[in-house]
Design a protein around this motif. Structure first.
Motif, PDB file in Angstrom:
ATOM      1  N   THR A   4      32.236  44.094  35.185  1.00 28.63           N
ATOM      2  CA  THR A   4      33.220  44.501  34.191  1.00 28.63           C
ATOM      3  C   THR A   4      33.144  45.967  33.834  1.00 28.63           C
ATOM      4  O   THR A   4      33.914  46.430  33.005  1.00 28.63           O
ATOM      5  CB  THR A   4      33.035  43.672  32.909  1.00 28.63           C
ATOM      6  OG1 THR A   4      31.700  43.859  32.413  1.00 28.63           O
ATOM      7  CG2 THR A   4      33.276  42.199  33.161  1.00 28.63           C
ATOM      8  N   SER A   5      32.213  46.735  34.399  1.00 27.51           N
ATOM      9  CA  SER A   5      32.075  48.134  34.013  1.00 27.51           C
ATOM     10  C   SER A   5      32.027  49.022  35.245  1.00 27.51           C
ATOM     11  O   SER A   5      31.805  48.558  36.353  1.00 27.51           O
ATOM     12  CB  SER A   5      30.790  48.324  33.189  1.00 27.51           C
ATOM     13  OG  SER A   5      29.664  47.996  33.958  1.00 27.51           O
ATOM     14  N   GLY A   6      32.228  50.335  35.023  1.00 22.33           N
ATOM     15  CA  GLY A   6      32.140  51.285  36.119  1.00 22.33           C
ATOM     16  C   GLY A   6      33.407  51.306  36.947  1.00 22.33           C
ATOM     17  O   GLY A   6      34.422  50.695  36.608  1.00 22.33           O
ATOM     18  N   PRO A   7      33.378  52.034  38.064  1.00 22.89           N
ATOM     19  CA  PRO A   7      34.553  52.134  38.938  1.00 22.89           C
ATOM     20  C   PRO A   7      34.982  50.755  39.440  1.00 22.89           C
ATOM     21  O   PRO A   7      34.227  49.783  39.366  1.00 22.89           O
ATOM     22  CB  PRO A   7      34.058  53.027  40.080  1.00 22.89           C
ATOM     23  CG  PRO A   7      32.886  53.760  39.521  1.00 22.89           C
ATOM     24  CD  PRO A   7      32.255  52.839  38.533  1.00 22.89           C
ATOM     25  N   VAL A   8      36.181  50.702  39.984  1.00 16.63           N
ATOM     26  CA  VAL A   8      36.748  49.427  40.388  1.00 16.63           C
ATOM     27  C   VAL A   8      35.847  48.694  41.372  1.00 16.63           C
ATOM     28  O   VAL A   8      35.450  49.228  42.401  1.00 16.63           O
ATOM     29  CB  VAL A   8      38.160  49.626  40.986  1.00 16.63           C
ATOM     30  CG1 VAL A   8      38.125  50.529  42.221  1.00 16.63           C
ATOM     31  CG2 VAL A   8      38.810  48.301  41.328  1.00 16.63           C
ATOM     32  N   ASN A   9      35.496  47.463  41.014  1.00 14.66           N
ATOM     33  CA  ASN A   9      34.753  46.565  41.892  1.00 14.66           C
ATOM     34  C   ASN A   9      33.518  47.210  42.515  1.00 14.66           C
ATOM     35  O   ASN A   9      33.298  47.139  43.731  1.00 14.66           O
ATOM     36  CB  ASN A   9      35.684  46.020  42.978  1.00 14.66           C
ATOM     37  CG  ASN A   9      36.769  45.131  42.398  1.00 14.66           C
ATOM     38  OD1 ASN A   9      36.546  44.414  41.415  1.00 14.66           O
ATOM     39  ND2 ASN A   9      37.949  45.171  42.981  1.00 14.66           N
ATOM     40  N   THR A  10      32.720  47.850  41.670  1.00 18.81           N
ATOM     41  CA  THR A  10      31.454  48.391  42.150  1.00 18.81           C
ATOM     42  C   THR A  10      30.550  47.243  42.571  1.00 18.81           C
ATOM     43  O   THR A  10      30.659  46.129  42.061  1.00 18.81           O
ATOM     44  CB  THR A  10      30.765  49.216  41.050  1.00 18.81           C
ATOM     45  OG1 THR A  10      30.644  48.415  39.869  1.00 18.81           O
ATOM     46  CG2 THR A  10      31.538  50.482  40.740  1.00 18.81           C
ATOM     47  N   THR A 181      40.855  44.656  44.840  1.00 15.39           N
ATOM     48  CA  THR A 181      40.999  43.420  45.588  1.00 15.39           C
ATOM     49  C   THR A 181      42.297  43.383  46.380  1.00 15.39           C
ATOM     50  O   THR A 181      42.377  42.761  47.442  1.00 15.39           O
ATOM     51  CB  THR A 181      40.917  42.214  44.642  1.00 15.39           C
ATOM     52  OG1 THR A 181      39.850  42.415  43.712  1.00 15.39           O
ATOM     53  CG2 THR A 181      40.653  40.929  45.398  1.00 15.39           C
ATOM     54  N   GLU A 182      43.325  44.063  45.890  1.00 17.04           N
ATOM     55  CA  GLU A 182      44.588  44.114  46.612  1.00 17.04           C
ATOM     56  C   GLU A 182      44.420  44.825  47.958  1.00 17.04           C
ATOM     57  O   GLU A 182      45.031  44.438  48.962  1.00 17.04           O
ATOM     58  CB  GLU A 182      45.642  44.824  45.770  1.00 17.04           C
ATOM     59  CG  GLU A 182      47.059  44.651  46.265  1.00 17.04           C
ATOM     60  CD  GLU A 182      47.506  43.200  46.280  1.00 17.04           C
ATOM     61  OE1 GLU A 182      48.147  42.810  47.275  1.00 17.04           O
ATOM     62  OE2 GLU A 182      47.202  42.454  45.322  1.00 17.04           O
ATOM     63  N   ARG A 218      33.243  40.590  42.495  1.00 16.69           N
ATOM     64  CA  ARG A 218      33.710  40.491  41.111  1.00 16.69           C
ATOM     65  C   ARG A 218      32.904  39.512  40.281  1.00 16.69           C
ATOM     66  O   ARG A 218      32.987  39.511  39.055  1.00 16.69           O
ATOM     67  CB  ARG A 218      35.187  40.103  41.097  1.00 16.69           C
ATOM     68  CG  ARG A 218      36.089  41.141  41.791  1.00 16.69           C
ATOM     69  CD  ARG A 218      37.509  40.618  41.974  1.00 16.69           C
ATOM     70  NE  ARG A 218      38.151  40.362  40.683  1.00 16.69           N
ATOM     71  CZ  ARG A 218      39.203  39.553  40.536  1.00 16.69           C
ATOM     72  NH1 ARG A 218      39.707  38.911  41.594  1.00 16.69           N
ATOM     73  NH2 ARG A 218      39.746  39.390  39.346  1.00 16.69           N
ATOM     74  N   GLY A 219      32.124  38.658  40.943  1.00 16.97           N
ATOM     75  CA  GLY A 219      31.264  37.732  40.217  1.00 16.97           C
ATOM     76  C   GLY A 219      31.987  36.617  39.506  1.00 16.97           C
ATOM     77  O   GLY A 219      31.511  36.093  38.487  1.00 16.97           O
TER      78      GLY A 219
END
Length: 363
Positions: A4-10, A181-182, A218-219
């Motif tokens: 939920t934090s940091g750059p997209v989908n770290t 994810t896209e 994404r968990g």
């Protein structure tokens, strides 16, 4: 762990074990299902008794993985090629790199390509003799690559083919961190077009990679990730009706209490798995339906893989896809230790996985 934090989908803290679990889980499921791939349920029972196939040790030898794992590893190597260029500050065409990787795989099978097809210099994976065995490669994969034409959505090869050869090789796309994810969905869909032209083949592959990304990066919880993949597939312009029907059935049926569907009842409800949407639906159902009552990650893996393999359809592909899903969900904790001791070429799989981890995280 939800990211939920940091750059997209770290990449999550347990990224490494999720990567290795996804790859090895697929290979173990593949090897298990490959023991009975072309057998009817009656034949499986005659060979292994009323309990059917329950353990890799029943192979009586080192159990081999099939073309499913071979192509999954070449998918991974195509991504490694892209990542190596990127780490040198050079952009590359992702789908072209994947096409070149699959053409190198075709060469390991002893199958010639058209004279005008490009040829990439050999890479490390091409020298691994275990990958040079013909393990019943899919017809559409062979014919699509042998044309020497790079299939695209707009210029498809095998336009009517929707075999499961797209889905069974596509888990590595879902392991890509640091992208949305896209983008994962598009990469997987485009790569499916290299060999299969039917919309269901592309969309099933993309939905599967979306699912793996939801779990490993994404968990998301298992059912939430599955529903997210279903919803993304439904949002696709021209969403394939067969894919949507199979995914909906897998989600609905797996929510019922009681013993999971098995054998002919399973394939009667969701299909034999020879085509993309059926293979994805069967594998997803087997993982979802065995969640309740599983006492550990390994127990869940064994229950789901046994269910996914013991039927009259494409047992290695459905079990391989289920193994990918379970590895993405639990990481290496899902892998049965005794199966690992019997697995084929685990060092090869782990080395490619470690290189992927290094190139995506610097670790």
């Amino acid at each position: 762990m939800t990211n939920t934090s940091g750059p997209v989908n770290t990449p999550p803290a347990d990224f490494a074990t999720r990567v290795q679990g996804t790859l090895m889980g697929g290979a173990l499921g593949d090897a298990f299902g490959y023991l009975v791939e072309f057998d009817s349920l009656v034949t499986i029972e005659a060979a292994y008794g009323p309990s059917l196939l329950v353990d890799l040790s029943q192979a009586g030898r080192t159990p081999h993985f099939s073309d499913d794992t071979q192509m999954m590893l070449y998918t991974l190597d195509g991504l490694l090629d892209v990542l190596e260029w990127a780490n040198d500050g050079i952009s590359s065409d992702i789908n072209a790199c994947q096409w070149l990787a699959y053409l190198r795989w075709l060469k390991t099978q002893g199958i010639p390509t058209a004279e005008h097809a490009p040829e990439q210099p050999p890479r490390w994976i091409d020298r691994q003799s275990v990958l040079h065995h013909q393990r019943h490669p899919g017809n559409a994969c062979i014919t699509g690559l042998a044309t020497g034409e790079m299939g695209t959505v707009f210029r498809p090869v095998n336009p009517d083919s929707k075999g499961c050869g797209t889905v069974m090789r596509s888990a590595p796309y879902g392991l890509l961190p640091n992208v949305d994810t896209e983008t994962v969905y598009k990469i997987s869909s485009d790569a499916a077009s290299l060999t299969h032209g039917h919309p269901s083949a592309r969309q099933s592959s993309a939905a599967f990679s979306w699912l793996i990304h939801g779990l490993a990066i994404r968990g998301l919880p298992l059912r939430a990730a599955a529903e997210s993949a279903r919803d993304r597939a439904a949002a696709e312009p021209g969403a394939d009706a067969d894919l949507m029907s199979r995914l909906e059935s897998a989600l609905t049926l797996s929510a019922h209490d009681g013993e999971p569907l098995s054998g002919d009842a399973l394939t009667g409800a969701l299909g034999l798995g020879w085509v993309a949407e059926e293979a994805l639906a069967v594998a997803l159902y087997c993982v979802l339906a065995t969640t309740n009552g599983a006492v550990s990650a390994v127990d869940h893996f064994l229950k789901a893989i046994r269910l996914a393999a013991n039927h009259s359809g494409d047992s290695d592909s459905t079990a391989s896809i289920a193994g990918n899903i379970l590895g993405a969900l639990y990481g290496e904790a899902a892998l049965p230790p005794s199966w690992l001791t019997m697995s084929e070429a685990p060092q090869l799989i782990r080395r490619l996985g470690a290189e992927f981890i290094r190139l995506t995280t610097g670790e």
